[in-house]
Design a protein around this motif. Structure first.
Motif, short mmCIF file in Angstrom:
data_model
loop_
_atom_site.label_atom_id
_atom_site.label_comp_id
_atom_site.label_asym_id
_atom_site.label_seq_id
_atom_site.Cartn_x
_atom_site.Cartn_y
_atom_site.Cartn_z
N GLN A 154 0.74 -1.11 -0.09
CA GLN A 154 -0.24 0.05 0.02
C GLN A 154 0.88 1.51 0.11
OE1 GLN A 154 -2.40 0.61 3.49
NE2 GLN A 154 -3.99 1.61 2.10
N CYS A 155 0.47 2.28 -0.83
CA CYS A 155 1.29 3.54 -0.83
C CYS A 155 1.03 4.47 0.47
CB CYS A 155 0.81 4.45 -1.90
SG CYS A 155 1.77 5.87 -2.18
N ALA A 156 2.14 4.62 1.10
CA ALA A 156 2.06 5.18 2.30
C ALA A 156 1.51 6.59 2.21
CB ALA A 156 3.31 5.29 2.94
N ARG A 157 1.64 7.22 0.98
CA ARG A 157 1.25 8.54 0.85
C ARG A 157 -0.27 8.91 0.41
NH1 ARG A 157 4.78 12.25 -3.04
NH2 ARG A 157 3.69 10.75 -4.59
N CYS A 158 -0.62 7.98 -0.65
CA CYS A 158 -2.12 8.19 -0.87
C CYS A 158 -2.96 6.95 -0.56
CB CYS A 158 -2.10 8.19 -2.48
SG CYS A 158 -1.92 6.89 -3.38
N LEU A 159 -2.21 6.09 0.39
CA LEU A 159 -2.86 4.75 0.65
C LEU A 159 -3.48 3.88 -0.32
CD1 LEU A 159 -4.58 6.40 4.13
CD2 LEU A 159 -2.46 5.18 3.69
N TYR B 131 6.02 0.49 -7.36
CA TYR B 131 5.72 1.80 -7.25
C TYR B 131 4.27 2.28 -7.28
CZ TYR B 131 5.26 2.51 -12.28
OH TYR B 131 4.96 2.47 -13.65
N CYS B 132 4.02 3.37 -6.92
CA CYS B 132 2.57 3.79 -6.68
C CYS B 132 2.25 4.47 -8.21
CB CYS B 132 2.21 4.39 -5.68
SG CYS B 132 0.61 5.06 -5.71
N ARG B 133 1.32 4.23 -9.06
CA ARG B 133 1.12 4.97 -10.10
C ARG B 133 0.06 6.12 -9.77
NH1 ARG B 133 -0.95 3.59 -15.44
NH2 ARG B 133 0.40 5.25 -16.38
N HIS B 134 -0.68 5.91 -8.75
CA HIS B 134 -1.91 6.57 -8.30
C HIS B 134 -1.31 8.23 -7.99
CE1 HIS B 134 -5.94 7.68 -7.28
NE2 HIS B 134 -5.44 8.26 -6.17
N CYS B 135 -0.44 8.34 -7.26
CA CYS B 135 0.03 9.37 -6.89
C CYS B 135 1.45 10.07 -7.64
CB CYS B 135 0.29 9.89 -5.27
SG CYS B 135 1.34 8.75 -4.72
N ILE B 136 1.52 9.30 -8.63
CA ILE B 136 2.97 9.60 -9.44
C ILE B 136 3.57 10.91 -9.72
CG2 ILE B 136 2.24 9.04 -11.63
CD1 ILE B 136 4.85 7.53 -12.01
ZN ZN Z 1 0.49 6.61 -3.91
#
Ligand code: ZN
Ligand code: ZN
Ligand code: ZN
Ligand code: ZN
Lengths: 442, 218
Positions: free
Chosen positions: A45-50, A71-76
């Motif tokens: 789970q992305c620690a920034r955007c969850l 890596y997280c694409r959601h908040c990239i």
């Molecule tokens: Zn994220």
């Protein structure tokens, strides 16, 4: 160190992209004033955007750590987070001295606004969530001024989260004027860097990803506004950015049934500040409009409506369901009048084009739902093409209708829903608007 | 699935071709796809529009780097859509975007007789970026390749063209056996200096024919 504390208090920031020299950050980490957390938490789970969906948390072979990283694409867009990136935050209790605030406003509230304002203030004192359910043009922002001032005076940190940059840009100068001694930060994609510790933060909901346990009061403006209502990640962001006990004030013209049920303290304002009723949408059939555009022809009824507005010199907004349809249609409308323009969410010149419409330099704009909120253009005439399409749910249609008749000099204005068959959402929107005008739903 | 570039939902397209020919799945919607502009014809080395070799390539031919490249092409223009793509792929490090041009590259390189040699990255840059964007483009297209070169740490940015032309020893041979024919592949062709320098090293080590392929011509 003071600057690091001001910046990192309540924030979750990429270690490698902090605005401070590396040695200072390293020092703060080693003496324990700043803590480090991994970018991707257990359970991927992305620690920034969850975010944790497998569509957005992507594995790849990482040359930095020579193994598979996620890596997280959601908040990239805010700087990529991967398993081997680190996030930093201020770890110690705050030593930031309380600021003094002043309140400079000589407007006045209508009795309805006044009552709602006091109700919000009361909920905040009791740390209860509150919903301000108010029609477009009711003057929602003004009624929040007194409760915000009250919170600031009590040393609380306040956040106003809005779904889109346009709204942040509209709210910011107003709040800075009203609270001239307060450090206010406005945060949106590519916003300029600001210094000091902000007691009042006005941010797009996306920017809340970068906060954690930061705010004592959270105001969610245009709650349920696209994209907020469709994106569970943004709801999580609101919860993460505020302190656990902090109350949320939801402000909406079109709250979802869930929100209405979930929040027990509600203030309702079903009258515009100028006292005139909301324009009621008119349904007009526009059969097979898609085929017509595909053949290179504007459907005659629509053409007639647009011609009428151009002839009278009344600015118009034409909402279409897809970018593809706008691409097709704009060419045809420009044959009618070369300075008609089109905007969509990725349009960098969106603000400029809306300004041109406001200044009457162009006759009208074709737009996706992106412009449904946050813009006020005197005497604007509004039509929706394909109001039966699913993208136009009742909330969107009410917001679109709410663009018309906002100014006291032109309290009326056309709201036409062109459709290929009336659907439930259209009916719902119209019924709600009529009921607001009659004093409202209960 | 959702479009990798605009994140809008795309209807899943399953065709007989995709089942029988094991075609790669499209990851970009048709609207985003239509924002990219293919190049055709033009300069026989870099595809710049016009008759015969372009101005840039002629300059190279008259300098010390003449004759090191036998032929080549570029596939796409560096238009705003492509700029945005490259920003997200290289600067924001969105590694999955290597799949966007997989079908096109696979098609282009399917029946290639030359050994495909990607332009390498230096180690420090690779650690920073966390992946080699050139290799990944080929990996996503399932195109086999061989590394023959290493790269020294030299910043090309900020140098004038004549300085760039004079740069020596940016690339070195990594010791792998040299084939007769090589196709050098890079993501972005700007002035041509990278390709020229790499090609020169390979020719000096005995490669007979060098073609170049760039995904994008700036
Ligand atoms: Zn994220
Ligand atoms: Zn890694
Ligand atoms: Zn797309
Ligand atoms: Zn050329």
């Amino acid at each position: 160190m003071k600057r690091i504390e001001e910046f990192l208090t309540g924030r979750l920031w990429l270690r490698n992209f902090s605005p401070f020299p590396k040695e200072q950050v390293d020092q703060a980490i080693s003496d324990g004033s700043v803590t480090v957390t991994p970018g991707i938490l257990d359970g991927r789970q992305c620690a920034r955007c969850l975010e944790k969906s497998v569509k957005k948390i992507i594995p790849f072979f990482c040359a930095a750590c020579n193994t598979i990283c996620y890596y997280c694409r959601h908040c990239i867009k805010m700087g990529r987070i991967s398993s081997c990136t680190e996030l930093i935050t201020w770890a110690l209790p705050s030593t930031i001295p309380p600021q003094s605030h002043s309140f400079r406003w000589n407007g006045s509230l209508t009795p309805l606004q006044e009552r709602a304002s006091q109700e919000v203030q009361k909920s905040l004192l009791q740390k209860n969530d509150h919903l301000v359910y108010a029609v477009c043009g009711a003057g929602k922002t003004e009624l929040l001024f007194p409760p915000i001032y009250d919170a600031l005076k009590n040393g609380l940190r306040v956040c106003i989260a809005a779904p889109r940059t346009d709204v942040v840009l509209e709210l910011s100068p107003r709040l800075r004027t009203v609270f001239p001694n307060t450090i206010v930060h406005s945060l949106y994609g590519n916003s300029p860097e600001e210094s000091g510790f902000a007691s009042l933060v006005i941010a797009t909901t996306h920017q809340l990803y970068r906060f954690k346990d930061a705010f004592d009061v959270m105001i969610v403006d245009e709650a349920d506004a696209f994209p907020y209502s469709y994106d569970p990640a943004l709801k999580r962001a609101v919860m993460k950015a505020k302190k656990k006990e902090a109350p949320i004030v939801y402000v909406s013209a079109t709250p979802s049934d869930d929100l209405v049920k979930q929040v027990s303290n509600t203030s309702k304002i079903f009258q515009r500040f100028h006292g005139h009723p909301l324009p009621v949408p008119e349904f007009r059939s526009l059969w097979s409009y898609e085929k017509s555009f595909a053949k290179g022809k504007i459907p005659p009824k629509l053409a007639a409506w647009v011609d009428g507005k151009i002839a009278k010199g009344e600015p118009f907004l034409l909402f279409l369901p897809t970018i593809e349809l706008i691409d097709q249609a704009i060419v045809l409308f420009q044959q009618k009048h070369p300075s008609i323009e089109a905007v969509h969410s990725k349009d960098e010149d969106r603000k400029g084009k809306v300004m041109k419409l406001r200044k009457k330099q162009i006759p009208g704009l074709l737009t996706t739902t992106i412009l449904e909120r946050g813009i006020t253009i005197p005497n604007v005439q509004v039509a929706v093409v394909g109001a039966d399409q699913p993208i136009f749910d009742a909330a969107a249609l009410i917001q679109i209708a709410g663009r018309a008749g906002r100014s006291i000099d032109y309290p009326n204005g056309d709201v036409v829903f062109f459709h290929n068959g009336i659907v439930l959402q259209m009916d719902k929107a119209k019924k709600l608007i009529v009921s607001y005008n009659g004093g409202g739903v209960n | 699935m959702n479009c990798y570039l605009c994140d809008r939902d795309m209807p899943l397209q399953v065709s007989w071709r995709s089942i029988f020919f094991n075609e790669l799945e499209e990851v970009v919607c048709s609207r985003c796809q239509s924002g990219f502009e293919r190049m055709a014809g033009g300069c026989p080395i870099c595809s710049t529009p016009g008759e015969g070799k372009c101005h840039d390539c002629c300059n190279w031919e008259n300098a010390a780097y003449g004759g090191v490249i036998d032929s080549g092409k570029s596939l796409y223009r560096y238009n705003p859509t492509m700029k945005e793509f490259l920003h997200q792929y290289k600067f924001l490090k969105d590694a999955v975007l290597s799949e966007v041009f997989a079908t096109v590259l696979k098609e282009e390189l399917r029946s290639q007789k030359s050994v495909i040699v990607p332009i390498p990255m230096n180690e420090k840059k690779l650690k920073e970026r966390t992946f080699s964007q050139v290799d990944r483009l080929l990996d996503s297209a399932s195109v086999p390749y061989t590394h023959l070169l290493g790269k020294n740490e030299v910043g090309l940015g900020g140098k004038s063209k004549s300085e760039r032309m004079a740069l020596q020893d940016v690339f070195w041979w990594n010791g792998n056996p040299m084939p007769e024919k090589v196709l050098l592949f890079d993501d972005l062709y700007t002035t041509g200096s990278t390709m020229r320098m790499a090609a020169k090293v390979l020719k000096e080590k005995g490669v007979k024919e060098i073609k170049v392929l760039a995904l994008i011509r700036a």
